[in-house]
Design an enzyme around this catalytic site. Structure first.
Site, PDB file in Angstrom:
ATOM      1  N   LYS A  82       0.837  -1.206   0.000  1.00  0.00           N
ATOM      2  CA  LYS A  82       0.000   0.000   0.000  1.00  0.00           C
ATOM      3  C   LYS A  82       0.869   1.252   0.000  1.00  0.00           C
ATOM      4  O   LYS A  82       1.945   1.264   0.618  1.00  0.00           O
ATOM      5  CB  LYS A  82      -0.895  -0.062   1.244  1.00  0.00           C
ATOM      6  CG  LYS A  82      -1.980   0.997   1.320  1.00  0.00           C
ATOM      7  CD  LYS A  82      -2.874   0.731   2.528  1.00  0.00           C
ATOM      8  CE  LYS A  82      -3.975   1.761   2.682  1.00  0.00           C
ATOM      9  NZ  LYS A  82      -4.856   1.462   3.837  1.00  0.00           N
TER      10      LYS A  82
ATOM     11  N   SER B 273      -9.697   1.367   2.725  1.00  0.00           N
ATOM     12  CA  SER B 273      -8.859   2.152   1.852  1.00  0.00           C
ATOM     13  C   SER B 273      -7.772   1.363   1.120  1.00  0.00           C
ATOM     14  O   SER B 273      -7.179   1.888   0.184  1.00  0.00           O
ATOM     15  CB  SER B 273      -8.210   3.263   2.678  1.00  0.00           C
ATOM     16  OG  SER B 273      -7.363   2.711   3.664  1.00  0.00           O
TER      17      SER B 273
ATOM     18  N   SER C 296      -9.864  -1.007   6.807  1.00  0.00           N
ATOM     19  CA  SER C 296      -9.264  -0.820   5.479  1.00  0.00           C
ATOM     20  C   SER C 296      -8.578  -2.034   4.857  1.00  0.00           C
ATOM     21  O   SER C 296      -8.258  -2.012   3.678  1.00  0.00           O
ATOM     22  CB  SER C 296      -8.269   0.331   5.518  1.00  0.00           C
ATOM     23  OG  SER C 296      -8.982   1.532   5.472  1.00  0.00           O
TER      24      SER C 296
HETATM   25  N1  GLN Z   1     -13.233   3.685   6.347  1.00  0.00           N
HETATM   26  C1  GLN Z   1     -12.583   3.956   7.601  1.00  0.00           C
HETATM   27  C2  GLN Z   1     -12.147   5.400   7.644  1.00  0.00           C
HETATM   28  O1  GLN Z   1     -12.355   6.064   6.669  1.00  0.00           O
HETATM   29  C3  GLN Z   1     -11.435   3.033   7.824  1.00  0.00           C
HETATM   30  C4  GLN Z   1     -10.231   3.437   7.112  1.00  0.00           C
HETATM   31  C5  GLN Z   1      -9.036   2.621   7.480  1.00  0.00           C
HETATM   32  O2  GLN Z   1      -9.145   1.549   8.040  1.00  0.00           O
HETATM   33  N2  GLN Z   1      -7.881   3.170   7.182  1.00  0.00           N
HETATM   34  O3  GLN Z   1     -11.615   5.892   8.607  1.00  0.00           O
END
Ligand code: GLN
Length: 484
Positions: free
Chosen positions: A77, A152, A176
Site C-alpha cells: 500500500k 482504503s 481498510s
Molecule cells: N473507512 C474507515 C475510515 O475512513 C477506515 C479506514 C481505514 O481503516 N484506514 O476511517
C-alpha cells in the site's frame, strides 16, 4: 504461474523449478495486461524487483539459503515506506517524498527474500472505504469494473484479486484491510493491536491501526503474517505475544469451537442477502462441529460514532506535520510562513482529508474535548470490555465484514455519512484492539460477500483456523474475476 499460491511459488523458486526472474516477469506482464482497467498500482518498481530476482536466482544456482518468500512478488500500500521509493498516501501533499528508510514490515519481507513489485492505490491517507478519495483517481473492482474495490487498501485487494500479485500488504484503522478483502473476494487480516510494527507506516490514527496481510488463501495470508508479526524495538507499541503466532495451528479444524453471533452486527443497513450468505457459512461451521449462539453486544451501537471522533482527532494531530517544509509538495505562495503553510495544505489535501482535519480539530478543542473526544474514549473502554467478556465465553465472534456487496463508483463519495456507515461492522475490533479476518463466503449476483471472524488478543491462529474451515468447504479462491 499467476494462479499459484505464494507458498508454492516460494518452494518452486527455492528448489530451482522456476526462476524468480520468470515469476516476476509473469506478474508484471499481467499488470501490463489488466491494470489499465483496474488501476490497482500507483507506482511500479520493476528494475529493483528484477535485480532482486536475479540475486535470488544466483543464490539458488549456488545452492545458498533462501527465505520463506523466495521470489514471491508482493504489492504494498502507498502508505508504507520503502527506502528511496516515492510514497504518497495517494495524496498530492506527499508528491515526491522519498523516505530514507524501510518500514520494519518491508525489511522483514526482504529478509525472507520476498520481492516488492510496487505501491498500490488507496484512499488519501487511508481515509475512506472505496479507494475513490485518491489523488490518482479510483481503483476499480476486478469483479465488476463499475464498482468500488472497497477501501482504503483497495489497490492491494484489487491487485491480488486480479492476479497481479499473490500477496499484498494493507493497513487497517477501521476496516481498510477487511473491507476491500470482502469486496474483492480475498482474505485480509487485521492483526491484534501491537502485533505488527507500524514503524514506517505513515500515520492516520495511531491508536487504531495495524499493517496486515492480504492474499487469495488463508494459508498465504497466515504465511505473510508469520513474517511481519513480532516485537520491534523501533515501535514501542509492539508487544511480545504470550505465544508466538504458529502457522501449524491453522488447520481448519473447528470441532468444539464456540462462536458468538452478535445481533448488532447484523443490524440496520445490512442487506438481507448478505446476512443470508453469512448465516449459511455459520451453519456449515456447525455441521463441522462448531457451536454458535446469538448474542447481544449493546455497546456496539455507539462504535461508529466513537470511532470517527477518535480517528479524526488523531488524524488532525498526525497530519499537522504536512506544512510544505519537511515533506513533498509546497505551494507556490508569497508572504510569510503561515501563508505558505495554509496554501500548501489547501492545495495539497483532498476534500475528505480536509473535512476530517477540521472535525478532528473541533473535537479536540478546549470547549468540546470533554463532550466529544473524552466521551468517545469512554465508549471505547466499554466496547473493549464487552469484547473481552464475550471472548471469555466464546472463542470467536462472527459477522458480515461489510453490510452490503460492493457499491457503484460515485454512489457514495459525495455523501460522507453513507460512506462512514459502511464501516459499522469493521470499526468495533479496531476500538477493542482484537484481531479480525475477512474470508470470502459467497456471491450475490456475481458480487463478493465477506465474512468476518474476530478473536482474542494475539490469537490470530484461532481466527485463521475458522476462516480456513470456511475456505476449505467453499473453495471460493478457485473463482476468478474475468478481467482480461
Ligand atoms: N473507512 C474507515 C475510515 O475512513 C477506515 C479506514 C481505514 O481503516 N484506514 O476511517
Amino acid at each position: 504461474m499467476l494462479r499459484l499460491r505464494a507458498v508454492e511459488l516460494a518452494r518452486m523458486v527455492r528448489e530451482g523449478e522456476v526462476k524468480a526472474e520468470e515469476v516476476i516477469e509473469a506478474f508484471y506482464e499481467r499488470v501490463a495486461k489488466v491494470d489499465g482497467k483496474v488501476r490497482a498500482f500507483v507506482r511500479l518498481i520493476k528494475e529493483r524487483a528484477l535485480e532482486e530476482a536475479r540475486r535470488i536466482d544466483q543464490t539458488v544456482a549456488k545452492r545458498g539459503r533462501l527465505g520463506k518468500l523466495a521470489g514471491v512478488p508482493i504489492a504494498i500500500k502507498d502508505n508504507i515506506c520503502i527506502k528511496g521509493v516515492e510514497v504518497t498516501c495517494a495524496s498530492k501533499i506527499l508528491a515526491g517524498y522519498r523516505p530514507p528508510y524501510d518500514a520494519t514490515v518491508v525489511a522483514r519481507i526482504k529478509a525472507e527474500d520476498g520481492i516488492i513489485m510496487g505501491l498500490t492505490n488507496m484512499d488519501e491517507f487511508a481515509m475512506g472505504s472505496s479507494t475513490e478519495n485518491s489523488a490518482y483517481g479510483p481503483t476499480r473492482n476486478p469483479w465488476s469494473l463499475d464498482r468500488v474495490p472497497g477501501g482504503s487498501s483497495g489497490g492491494s485487494a484489487a491487485a491480488v484479486a486480479a492476479r497481479m500479485a499473490p500477496l499484498a500488504l494493507g493497513s487497517d484503522t477501521g476496516g481498510s484491510i477487511r473491507c476491500p478483502a470482502a469486496f474483492c473476494s480475498i482474505v485480509g487480516l487485521k492483526p491484534t493491536y501491537g502485533h505488527v510494527s507500524r514503524y514506517g507506516l505513515i500515520a492516520y490514527a495511531c491508536s487504531l491501526e495495524q499493517i496486515g496481510p492480504m492474499a487469495r488463501t488463508v494459508e498465504d495470508c497466515a504465511l505473510l503474517l508469520s513474517i511481519i508479526a513480532g516485537r520491534d524495538p523501533k515501535d514501542s507499541t509492539t508487544a511480545n505475544p504470550p505465544r508466538p503466532f504458529n502457522l501449524s495451528e491453522v488447520k481448519g479444524e473447528v470441532k468444539g469451537v464456540r462462536i458468538a453471533v452478535p445481533k448488532e452486527l447484523f443490524g440496520e443497513g445490512t442487506e438481507p442477502r448478505v446476512a443470508e450468505e453469512v448465516w449459511k457459512a455459520i451453519h456449515l461451521l456447525e455441521e463441522l462441529g462448531a457451536k454458535y449462539e446469538e448474542v447481544s453486544m449493546p455497546s456496539l451501537k455507539y462504535a461508529l460514532a466513537a470511532y470517527y471522533v477518535i480517528a479524526m482527532s488523531e488524524a488532525s494531530s498526525n497530519l499537522a506535520r504536512y506544512d510544505g517544509v519537511r515533506y513533498g509538495f509546497r505551494a507556490n505562495a508569497e508572504g510569510d510562513w503561515s501563508k505558505v503553510y495554509s496554501k500548501t495544505r489547501e492545495e495539497g489535501f483532498g476534500p475528505e482529508v480536509k473535512r476530517r482535519i477540521i472535525l478532528g480539530t473541533f473535537a479536540l478543542s478546549a470547549g468540546y474535548y470533554g463532550r466529544y473526544y473524552l466521551k468517545a474514549l469512554k465508549v471505547r473502554s466499554l466496547i473493549r470490555n464487552e469484547y473481552l467478556s464475550m471472548l471469555k465465553k466464546f472463542d470467536v465472534i462472527i459477522s458480515p465484514t461489510m453490510p452490503t456487496p460492493p457499491f457503484e463508483i460515485g454512489e457514495k463519495v459525495e455523501d460522507p455519512l453513507s460512506m462512514y456507515m459502511m464501516d459499522v461492522d469493521t470499526v468495533p475490533v479496531n476500538l477493542a484492539g482484537v484481531p479480525a479476518v475477512s474470508v470470502p463466503c459467497g456471491f450475490i449476483d456475481g458480487l463478493p460477500v465477506g465474512l468476518q471472524v474476530a478473536g482474542r488478543f494475539f490469537e490470530e491462529a484461532a481466527i485463521l483456523n475458522v476462516a480456513l474451515a470456511i475456505e476449505t468447504e467453499l473453495k471460493l479462491y478457485s473463482k476468478e474475476p474475468e478481467v482480461a
